[in-house]
Motif scaffolding. Structure first.
Motif, short mmCIF file in Angstrom:
data_model
loop_
_atom_site.label_atom_id
_atom_site.label_comp_id
_atom_site.label_asym_id
_atom_site.label_seq_id
_atom_site.Cartn_x
_atom_site.Cartn_y
_atom_site.Cartn_z
N PRO A 33 0.60 -2.37 -1.79
CA PRO A 33 1.90 -1.71 -1.66
C PRO A 33 2.44 -1.30 -3.03
CG PRO A 33 2.14 -4.08 -1.46
CD PRO A 33 0.66 -3.80 -1.49
N GLY A 34 3.37 -0.36 -3.00
CA GLY A 34 3.96 0.11 -4.25
C GLY A 34 5.34 0.69 -4.03
N ILE A 35 6.08 0.77 -5.09
CA ILE A 35 7.38 1.45 -5.12
C ILE A 35 7.35 2.43 -6.29
CG2 ILE A 35 9.86 1.19 -5.53
CD1 ILE A 35 9.70 -1.55 -4.17
N TYR A 36 7.77 3.68 -6.03
CA TYR A 36 7.66 4.74 -7.03
C TYR A 36 9.01 5.45 -7.13
CZ TYR A 36 2.92 3.55 -5.84
OH TYR A 36 1.76 2.83 -5.59
N LEU A 37 9.70 5.24 -8.23
CA LEU A 37 11.03 5.81 -8.45
C LEU A 37 10.87 7.07 -9.31
CD1 LEU A 37 12.99 2.50 -9.13
CD2 LEU A 37 12.62 3.69 -6.95
N PRO A 38 11.00 8.25 -8.71
CA PRO A 38 10.71 9.49 -9.42
C PRO A 38 11.47 9.63 -10.74
CG PRO A 38 11.03 9.92 -7.09
CD PRO A 38 11.42 8.49 -7.31
N GLY A 39 10.73 10.02 -11.77
CA GLY A 39 11.33 10.23 -13.07
C GLY A 39 11.63 8.97 -13.85
N ARG A 40 11.34 7.80 -13.25
CA ARG A 40 11.69 6.54 -13.91
C ARG A 40 10.48 5.64 -14.12
NH1 ARG A 40 16.18 3.58 -11.00
NH2 ARG A 40 16.32 2.59 -13.04
N PHE A 41 9.97 5.01 -13.08
CA PHE A 41 8.82 4.13 -13.21
C PHE A 41 8.27 3.81 -11.83
CE2 PHE A 41 12.42 1.26 -12.72
CZ PHE A 41 11.94 0.25 -11.88
N GLY A 42 7.10 3.21 -11.80
CA GLY A 42 6.49 2.76 -10.56
C GLY A 42 5.92 1.36 -10.71
N VAL A 43 5.66 0.74 -9.56
CA VAL A 43 5.06 -0.60 -9.52
C VAL A 43 4.05 -0.64 -8.38
CG1 VAL A 43 5.44 -3.06 -9.07
CG2 VAL A 43 7.11 -1.78 -10.45
N ARG A 44 2.85 -1.11 -8.64
CA ARG A 44 1.84 -1.34 -7.60
C ARG A 44 1.10 -2.61 -7.93
NH1 ARG A 44 -0.08 3.18 -7.61
NH2 ARG A 44 -2.07 3.12 -8.74
N ILE A 45 0.80 -3.39 -6.89
CA ILE A 45 0.00 -4.61 -7.02
C ILE A 45 -1.09 -4.54 -5.96
CG2 ILE A 45 -0.03 -7.13 -6.94
CD1 ILE A 45 2.99 -7.04 -7.62
N GLU A 46 -2.34 -4.70 -6.37
CA GLU A 46 -3.46 -4.51 -5.45
C GLU A 46 -4.52 -5.58 -5.63
OE1 GLU A 46 -6.89 -1.11 -4.51
OE2 GLU A 46 -5.66 -1.00 -6.31
N ASP A 47 -4.92 -6.15 -4.50
CA ASP A 47 -6.07 -7.04 -4.43
C ASP A 47 -7.02 -6.54 -3.37
OD1 ASP A 47 -5.08 -8.89 -6.31
OD2 ASP A 47 -3.95 -9.96 -4.76
N ILE A 48 -8.29 -6.82 -3.54
CA ILE A 48 -9.27 -6.65 -2.47
C ILE A 48 -9.30 -7.95 -1.68
CG2 ILE A 48 -11.68 -6.23 -1.90
CD1 ILE A 48 -10.12 -3.80 -3.02
N VAL A 49 -9.26 -7.81 -0.35
CA VAL A 49 -9.15 -8.96 0.56
C VAL A 49 -10.26 -8.88 1.59
CG1 VAL A 49 -7.70 -10.04 2.33
CG2 VAL A 49 -6.66 -9.18 0.21
N VAL A 50 -10.84 -10.03 1.92
CA VAL A 50 -11.83 -10.13 2.99
C VAL A 50 -11.18 -10.82 4.18
CG1 VAL A 50 -14.04 -11.09 3.68
CG2 VAL A 50 -13.72 -10.32 1.34
N CYS A 51 -11.34 -10.26 5.36
CA CYS A 51 -10.91 -10.95 6.57
C CYS A 51 -11.93 -12.05 6.89
CB CYS A 51 -10.81 -9.97 7.74
SG CYS A 51 -10.25 -10.72 9.29
N THR A 52 -11.43 -13.28 7.05
CA THR A 52 -12.29 -14.42 7.36
C THR A 52 -12.06 -14.84 8.82
OG1 THR A 52 -10.66 -16.08 6.69
CG2 THR A 52 -12.08 -15.15 4.96
N GLU A 53 -12.71 -15.92 9.22
CA GLU A 53 -12.56 -16.39 10.60
C GLU A 53 -11.14 -16.83 10.92
OE1 GLU A 53 -14.69 -16.22 12.96
OE2 GLU A 53 -16.50 -15.64 11.84
N ASP A 54 -10.40 -17.26 9.89
CA ASP A 54 -9.05 -17.78 10.15
C ASP A 54 -7.97 -17.21 9.25
OD1 ASP A 54 -9.88 -18.91 7.81
OD2 ASP A 54 -9.68 -21.00 8.45
N GLY A 55 -8.23 -16.08 8.61
CA GLY A 55 -7.20 -15.50 7.75
C GLY A 55 -7.80 -14.49 6.80
N GLY A 56 -7.44 -14.61 5.53
CA GLY A 56 -7.94 -13.69 4.53
C GLY A 56 -8.30 -14.42 3.25
#
Length: 377
Positions: free
Chosen positions: A340-363
């Motif tokens: 997910p991310g938030i992008y404020l035009p003309g000012r700044f942005g923020v994004r945080i990203e992980d790769i996730v594997v779906c497991t038998e009981d979650g991630g």
């Protein structure tokens, strides 16, 4: 030079034979006569073969349930095809310059069949097949068999985890470089060098979006000089041993303002909530909905302008997609980003990203570097 982990064992003829058999059976279950796979990630994943130079000459793998896999190649490339890791699991035939390759391919297809065809196929080849066999029809593989490469086996997950760990190492190292007073392109070059140093064979992207440039999710690192007080979005990845990495972190040059911290905290909360929602059986769109609800609830919904995630494997972007309208259920072994991310035009942005594997009981996260905003010099 960073110490390299041992290379994983190569995929075998049996691995590729099993993939082709499953693909053919899945095609039949989807009501297709078979699959036509041309050079690109699908062909490499199925057979281990990828022509060194993709040209206008037709190469096509044909898979149909209950039939031996068959690959048609230009005569001058036959030796390469027969030396591929999956060789022996498919029959090879060839055509020569001056011959009609579509007439040669026609002998491998049913004249009235509906086939799934790889997304990377050239239009000229699809049109050539349709002209030669007007009774055939075709559907893009990403639509006809979206799950073809989506569920990874243990060996694939091992490669993806190693790629993620290498990207994490590159991030930890880049925190020690100078940001202020340097161009975005210079920091991007640092990231690319670090990915290679930590074992990547290919760098696909190094986004460095500083200040207002961070409000563009796919900003190309350019000549802007990073200054004190800038928020900087870092998004980078590539291929290691044939499998992808992709991670994003947002850093700050010097101490951030209260608003910058708040926006970052909202994105971090959304990313965590989406991760906690991962479990078998929920629709892909639910991951997007959970992340979006957090950001919307904080008043920034209009500034979250892209899907929450995408699959990753032998390419850095592939199905499944974590986006509204995607009703495919999560299955153990699926591997995808949550970003997910938030992008404020003309000012700044923020994004945080992980790769996730779906497991038998979650991630399970494949990126483990801190998700708090790092302060850099």
């Amino acid at each position: 030079m960073a110490e390299q982990a041992p290379a994983p064992a190569p995929f075998t003829r049996e691995d590729h034979a099993a993939r082709m058999d499953r693909a053919a059976r899945d095609a039949a279950a989807a009501g297709l006569a078979g699959l036509v796979v041309m050079p690109g990630p699908d062909l490499a994943w199925l057979t281990g073969y990828l022509p060194t130079a993709t040209t206008e000459r037709l190469t096509a793998l044909v898979l149909s349930a209950g039939e031996e896999p068959r690959m048609l190649v230009p005569a001058l490339e036959r030796g390469d095809a027969e030396a591929a890791p999956g060789a022996g699991a498919f029959a090879v035939s060839d055509w020569r310059d001056g011959q009609d390759p579509y007439a040669a391919a026609a002998g491998l297809l049913r004249p009235d069949g509906r086939y799934g065809i790889s997304d990377s196929s050239w239009a000229m080849h699809l049109l050539g097949l349709q002209r030669t066999l007007p009774g055939t029809s075709y559907a893009a593989l990403s639509e006809a068999l979206p799950m073809l490469r989506a569920v990874k086996d243990a060996a694939e997950l091992e490669r993806l985890a190693a790629a993620g760990a290498a990207a994490d190492a590159a991030y930890r190292d880049v925190l020690g470089v100078r940001f202020a007073g340097r161009r975005e392109s210079e920091v991007a070059a640092d990231l690319a060098a670090l990915l290679l140093e930590h074992g990547h064979s290919q760098v696909d992207f190094t986004v460095v979006g500083s200040g207002p440039n961070g409000a563009n999710p796919h900003h190309e690192a350019g000549g802007r000089v990073i200054g004190d007080g800038d928020t900087v979005v870092l998004d980078f990845g590539g291929l290691r041993h044939g499998y992808g990495s992709d991670t994003s972190r947002t850093v700050h040059v010097g101490e951030p303002t209260a608003e910058e911290r708040r926006v970052h905290d909202v994105v971090r909360e959304a990313q965590q909530a989406a991760f906690e929602a991962v479990r078998p059986g929920i629709a892909c769109q639910e991951v997007d909905r959970v992340a979006r609800a957090v950001i919307t609830g904080a008043g920034y919904g209009e500034y979250f302008i892209h899907r929450t995630g995408h699959g990753i494997g032998v390419t850095t972007h592939e199905p499944p997609y974590m986006v509204e309208g995607e009703e495919l259920p999560l299955v153990p072994g699926m591997c995808f980003s949550i970003e997910p991310g938030i992008y404020l035009p003309g000012r700044f942005g923020v994004r945080i990203e992980d790769i996730v594997v779906c497991t038998e009981d979650g991630g399970r996260r494949l990126n483990t570097t801190p998700r708090e905003m790092a302060v850099v010099a």
